[in-house]
Write a protein that holds these residues in place. Structure first.
Motif, PDB file in Angstrom:
ATOM      1  N   CYS A 136       0.821  -1.215   0.000  1.00 14.89           N
ATOM      2  CA  CYS A 136       0.000   0.000   0.000  1.00 14.89           C
ATOM      3  C   CYS A 136       0.851   1.260   0.000  1.00 14.89           C
ATOM      4  CB  CYS A 136      -0.944   0.006   1.200  1.00 14.89           C
ATOM      5  SG  CYS A 136      -2.258  -1.208   1.083  1.00 14.89           S
ATOM      6  N   LYS A 137       1.979   1.210   0.679  1.00 15.55           N
ATOM      7  CA  LYS A 137       2.862   2.383   0.709  1.00 15.55           C
ATOM      8  C   LYS A 137       3.472   2.620  -0.666  1.00 15.55           C
ATOM      9  CE  LYS A 137       6.650   4.565   3.025  1.00 15.55           C
ATOM     10  NZ  LYS A 137       7.174   4.860   4.314  1.00 15.55           N
ATOM     11  N   ARG A 138       3.876   1.551  -1.324  1.00 15.02           N
ATOM     12  CA  ARG A 138       4.487   1.643  -2.646  1.00 15.02           C
ATOM     13  C   ARG A 138       3.475   2.093  -3.689  1.00 15.02           C
ATOM     14  NH1 ARG A 138       7.525  -2.778  -2.112  1.00 15.02           N
ATOM     15  NH2 ARG A 138       5.740  -4.077  -2.456  1.00 15.02           N
ATOM     16  N   ASP A 139       2.223   1.641  -3.549  1.00 20.49           N
ATOM     17  CA  ASP A 139       1.201   1.911  -4.568  1.00 20.49           C
ATOM     18  C   ASP A 139      -0.159   2.112  -3.901  1.00 20.49           C
ATOM     19  OD1 ASP A 139      -0.305   2.092  -6.878  1.00 20.49           O
ATOM     20  OD2 ASP A 139      -0.066  -0.012  -7.430  1.00 20.49           O
ATOM     21  N   PRO A 140      -0.425   3.310  -3.348  1.00 14.92           N
ATOM     22  CA  PRO A 140      -1.709   3.547  -2.673  1.00 14.92           C
ATOM     23  C   PRO A 140      -2.917   3.337  -3.593  1.00 14.92           C
ATOM     24  CG  PRO A 140      -0.172   5.326  -2.198  1.00 14.92           C
ATOM     25  CD  PRO A 140       0.455   4.462  -3.259  1.00 14.92           C
ATOM     26  N   GLU A 141      -2.755   3.547  -4.884  1.00 19.26           N
ATOM     27  CA  GLU A 141      -3.860   3.358  -5.824  1.00 19.26           C
ATOM     28  C   GLU A 141      -4.253   1.894  -5.980  1.00 19.26           C
ATOM     29  OE1 GLU A 141      -2.645   5.269  -9.400  1.00 19.26           O
ATOM     30  OE2 GLU A 141      -2.943   7.274  -8.589  1.00 19.26           O
ATOM     31  N   MET A 142      -3.395   0.997  -5.496  1.00 25.10           N
ATOM     32  CA  MET A 142      -3.698  -0.425  -5.566  1.00 25.10           C
ATOM     33  C   MET A 142      -5.030  -0.729  -4.882  1.00 25.10           C
ATOM     34  SD  MET A 142      -2.298  -3.496  -3.260  1.00 25.10           S
ATOM     35  CE  MET A 142      -2.765  -2.395  -1.971  1.00 25.10           C
ATOM     36  N   THR A 143      -5.304  -0.037  -3.789  1.00 23.83           N
ATOM     37  CA  THR A 143      -6.557  -0.257  -3.064  1.00 23.83           C
ATOM     38  C   THR A 143      -7.751   0.032  -3.962  1.00 23.83           C
ATOM     39  OG1 THR A 143      -5.483   0.297  -0.996  1.00 23.83           O
ATOM     40  CG2 THR A 143      -7.883   0.375  -1.015  1.00 23.83           C
ATOM     41  N   ALA A 144      -7.700   1.123  -4.717  1.00 23.81           N
ATOM     42  CA  ALA A 144      -8.793   1.469  -5.637  1.00 23.81           C
ATOM     43  C   ALA A 144      -8.963   0.387  -6.699  1.00 23.81           C
ATOM     44  CB  ALA A 144      -8.531   2.819  -6.286  1.00 23.81           C
ATOM     45  N   ARG A 145      -7.866  -0.144  -7.193  1.00 17.03           N
ATOM     46  CA  ARG A 145      -7.957  -1.206  -8.210  1.00 17.03           C
ATOM     47  C   ARG A 145      -8.551  -2.485  -7.611  1.00 17.03           C
ATOM     48  NH1 ARG A 145      -2.904   0.935  -9.299  1.00 17.03           N
ATOM     49  NH2 ARG A 145      -1.828  -0.854  -8.424  1.00 17.03           N
ATOM     50  N   GLU A 146      -8.149  -2.825  -6.399  1.00 16.20           N
ATOM     51  CA  GLU A 146      -8.685  -4.023  -5.751  1.00 16.20           C
ATOM     52  C   GLU A 146     -10.178  -3.873  -5.481  1.00 16.20           C
ATOM     53  OE1 GLU A 146      -6.244  -4.712  -2.308  1.00 16.20           O
ATOM     54  OE2 GLU A 146      -4.759  -5.818  -3.471  1.00 16.20           O
ATOM     55  N   VAL A 147     -10.601  -2.696  -5.052  1.00 15.50           N
ATOM     56  CA  VAL A 147     -12.027  -2.460  -4.804  1.00 15.50           C
ATOM     57  C   VAL A 147     -12.804  -2.524  -6.108  1.00 15.50           C
ATOM     58  CG1 VAL A 147     -13.712  -0.739  -4.050  1.00 15.50           C
ATOM     59  CG2 VAL A 147     -11.672  -1.162  -2.678  1.00 15.50           C
ATOM     60  N   ALA A 148     -12.270  -1.930  -7.164  1.00 13.40           N
ATOM     61  CA  ALA A 148     -12.952  -1.942  -8.465  1.00 13.40           C
ATOM     62  C   ALA A 148     -13.144  -3.367  -8.978  1.00 13.40           C
ATOM     63  CB  ALA A 148     -12.165  -1.111  -9.481  1.00 13.40           C
TER      64      ALA A 148
END
Length: 108
Positions: free
Chosen positions: A49-61
């Motif tokens: 999450c620190k390296r790629d905070p946008e990962m959370t948005a992709r996982e939710v999508a």
């Protein structure tokens, strides 16, 4: 463990309090079937999450159930993640977040 008097809210919520009071235990028991769970005390989750905070948005999508619960434990460790969560809630109001945290630590 003492029984908890907290009922699960219907909408997204923050659960903050002192360390060792059972926040994570309550979330694990109450939302055992959460569609996505991120525990920022786990090094793998934290570093990802620190390296790629946008990962959370992709996982939710990628979630199929639009009424899913997403649990993020120890959210105080990565405050920048709150921007991603805010954007998700603004764009996709039907997802529900359970965010927990304790007092801010220095030297994350």
């Amino acid at each position: 463990m003492n029984p908890r008097l907290l009922n699960l809210p219907e909408r997204s919520f923050f659960l903050f309090g002192p360390r060792g009071t059972g926040k994570s235990v309550w979330l694990n028991q109450t939302l055992a079937n959460a569609s996505l769970r991120i525990d920022l005390l786990k090094s793998g989750d934290y570093l990802r999450c620190k390296r790629d905070p946008e990962m959370t948005a992709r996982e939710v999508a990628a979630l199929e159930d639009s009424n899913s619960w997403i649990v993020i434990d120890e959210v105080q460790k990565l405050p920048q993640l709150l921007n991603e969560i805010h954007a998700i809630l603004f764009e996709r109001e039907h997802f529900r977040f359970a965010l927990s945290g304790s007092s801010t630590r220095t030297g994350n």
